[in-house]
Structures are given as structure tokens and as C-alpha cells.
Design an enzyme around this catalytic site. Structure first.
Site, PDB file in Angstrom:
ATOM      1  N   HIS A  17      -3.924  -4.610  -0.035  1.00 10.32           N
ATOM      2  CA  HIS A  17      -3.534  -5.043   1.299  1.00 10.32           C
ATOM      3  C   HIS A  17      -3.474  -6.563   1.343  1.00 10.32           C
ATOM      4  O   HIS A  17      -4.494  -7.234   1.442  1.00 10.32           O
ATOM      5  CB  HIS A  17      -4.524  -4.516   2.344  1.00 10.32           C
ATOM      6  CG  HIS A  17      -4.345  -3.062   2.635  1.00 10.32           C
ATOM      7  ND1 HIS A  17      -3.406  -2.604   3.534  1.00 10.32           N
ATOM      8  CD2 HIS A  17      -4.945  -1.962   2.123  1.00 10.32           C
ATOM      9  CE1 HIS A  17      -3.451  -1.290   3.584  1.00 10.32           C
ATOM     10  NE2 HIS A  17      -4.372  -0.873   2.726  1.00 10.32           N
ATOM     11  N   GLU A  25      -2.496  -8.378   3.731  1.00 16.32           N
ATOM     12  CA  GLU A  25      -2.928  -8.872   5.045  1.00 16.32           C
ATOM     13  C   GLU A  25      -4.449  -8.912   5.187  1.00 16.32           C
ATOM     14  O   GLU A  25      -4.965  -9.536   6.115  1.00 16.32           O
ATOM     15  CB  GLU A  25      -2.303  -8.023   6.159  1.00 16.32           C
ATOM     16  CG  GLU A  25      -2.895  -6.639   6.363  1.00 16.32           C
ATOM     17  CD  GLU A  25      -2.456  -5.585   5.346  1.00 16.32           C
ATOM     18  OE1 GLU A  25      -2.854  -4.420   5.527  1.00 16.32           O
ATOM     19  OE2 GLU A  25      -1.724  -5.920   4.388  1.00 16.32           O
ATOM     20  N   CYS A  29       0.824  -1.211   0.000  1.00 12.75           N
ATOM     21  CA  CYS A  29       0.000   0.000   0.000  1.00 12.75           C
ATOM     22  C   CYS A  29       0.865   1.272   0.000  1.00 12.75           C
ATOM     23  O   CYS A  29       1.538   1.538  -0.971  1.00 12.75           O
ATOM     24  CB  CYS A  29      -1.017  -0.027   1.144  1.00 12.75           C
ATOM     25  SG  CYS A  29      -2.342   1.199   0.912  1.00 12.75           S
TER      26      CYS A  29
END
Length: 196
Positions: free
Chosen positions: A178, A180, A77
Site C-alpha cells: 500500500h 498510501e 494491492c
């Protein structure tokens, strides 16, 4: 394997640490230059504003550390955007690892909302980058700025126009989305990065 997650004035770093735990990797969140430089793999994640974040990196000398790394580094990001040459966000000079500028999304019609937020699919993916086929896989984005498609683009996504979802140059890897927050696809990418 020693994995360093760079600690700086950006949000969302702990969620990357938790994602590493989910794939069975032990990572340390650190701003210690020696720890970062001696790690086998380095992750440069975050959520934040380009200008403020670059000022912090320069003040702490982390800009030089990041640019000088020879082991695999993964930007996520804002990490990806700061690895570029310049960002329109705050008219910010960035690290210059990728030879691209970061642009602000400009809506073309009423349905174009900025930030680009939510799940979107990848295409034109270079499967050699993380060792898995990411074409048509959905990943999670939250961003108002983007990197145009360029020579270092390793995967694309579409929102208002095509943009770089993954960048790759030498030992430097980066995703606009992202990892994650991207479920099993994000975990596959992390596992692929750890195998590099």
C-alpha cells in the site's frame, strides 16, 4: 495534469486520494470512462475480493478501459492482482495485463501468519521504474495472495517465499504494498509515478 483514480467496488480508494493530496497532486475519483481515458495518469487502487471486483469491472465495462489505456497506470494491492492473468482467490480470470497468476500464501511453519501484514523491506529493485532507489526500503503490506517472481518483477519482498512487490510492463506499473500507507517511501513512489 489530470489524474484519475478509478472508482469501483473496492475499499481504501479515498486514502489514495488523500495520499495524492499530500504530494501536491489534484486527483479525481471516477468511474466515468471518458474521464479515465483522457487522464494523463491513472491509479487503480483498492482492497477487496478478486471475483466480486472483476465481475463489477466487467459489468461496468471498466475492464476494457483499463486494458486499453496507453498513459501510465499504477495498480495498488488488489489493483495489481487484478492486472494479472488469473487469481486463486475465487478462481478468477483477471485482466491479463501481466502474464502471471496470483497465488495464495501457504504457511510452512507455525510462525507464518496469513495475511502477510505489516512493514517489510524491498530488494532487487529496478531503480528506473519510479526513478528512486527502493532497495532495503520498508513499505506496508496487507495481503493473503501474492504474485510469484516473474519476468515483469521490478522489486521483490520476502514472506514465506520471495514474491513480486512491484510489477512493470510497458505503461503499466503495480505495487503489492500500500503506497498510501508507506509513509515517505510511498510518497517518493507517487512523486516518481507523477513524473513519468
Amino acid at each position: 495534469m489530470k489524474i484519475a483514480i478509478i472508482k469501483y467496488n473496492a475499499g481504501n480508494i479515498f486514502s489514495v486520494y488523500c495520499a495524492m493530496k499530500r504530494v501536491g497532486a489534484d486527483a479525481v475519483i471516477t468511474d466515468d470512462k471518458e474521464t479515465i481515458m483522457s487522464a494523463d495518469k491513472v491509479i487503480f487502487p483498492g482492497v477487496g475480493e478478486a471475483g466480486t471486483t472483476m465481475r463489477y469491472l466487467r459489468k461496468e465495462g471498466l475492464d476494457k478501459v483499463i486494458k486499453g489505456l496507453r498513459q501510465p497506470l499504477l495498480g495498488i494491492c488488489i489493483g495489481m492482482q487484478l492486472m494479472c492473468r488469473h487469481s486463486e482467490e475465487g478462481d478468477t480470470e483477471c485482466l491479463g495485463i501481466f502474464d502471471s497468476d496470483v497465488k495464495k500464501f501457504i504457511p510452512r511453519q507455525q510462525s507464518d501468519k496469513v495475511p502477510h501484514m505489516g512493514w517489510n523491506s524491498l530488494y532487487d529493485c529496478d531503480s528506473s521504474v519510479f526513478g528512486c532507489n527502493l532497495n532495503n526500503k520498508f513499505v506496508y503490506f496487507v495481503h493473503s495472495y501474492y504474485v510469484p517472481v516473474c519476468a515483469e518483477t521490478a522489486a521483490k519482498a520476502d514472506y514465506i517465499q520471495p514474491f513480486s512487490a512491484i510489477l512493470k510492463k510497458d505503461n503499466f506499473y503495480a505495487t503489492q504494498f500500500h503506497i498510501e500507507k508507506s509513509g515517505s517511501v510511498g510518497e517518493k513512489i507517487l512523486e516518481g509515478f507523477l513524473k513519468l
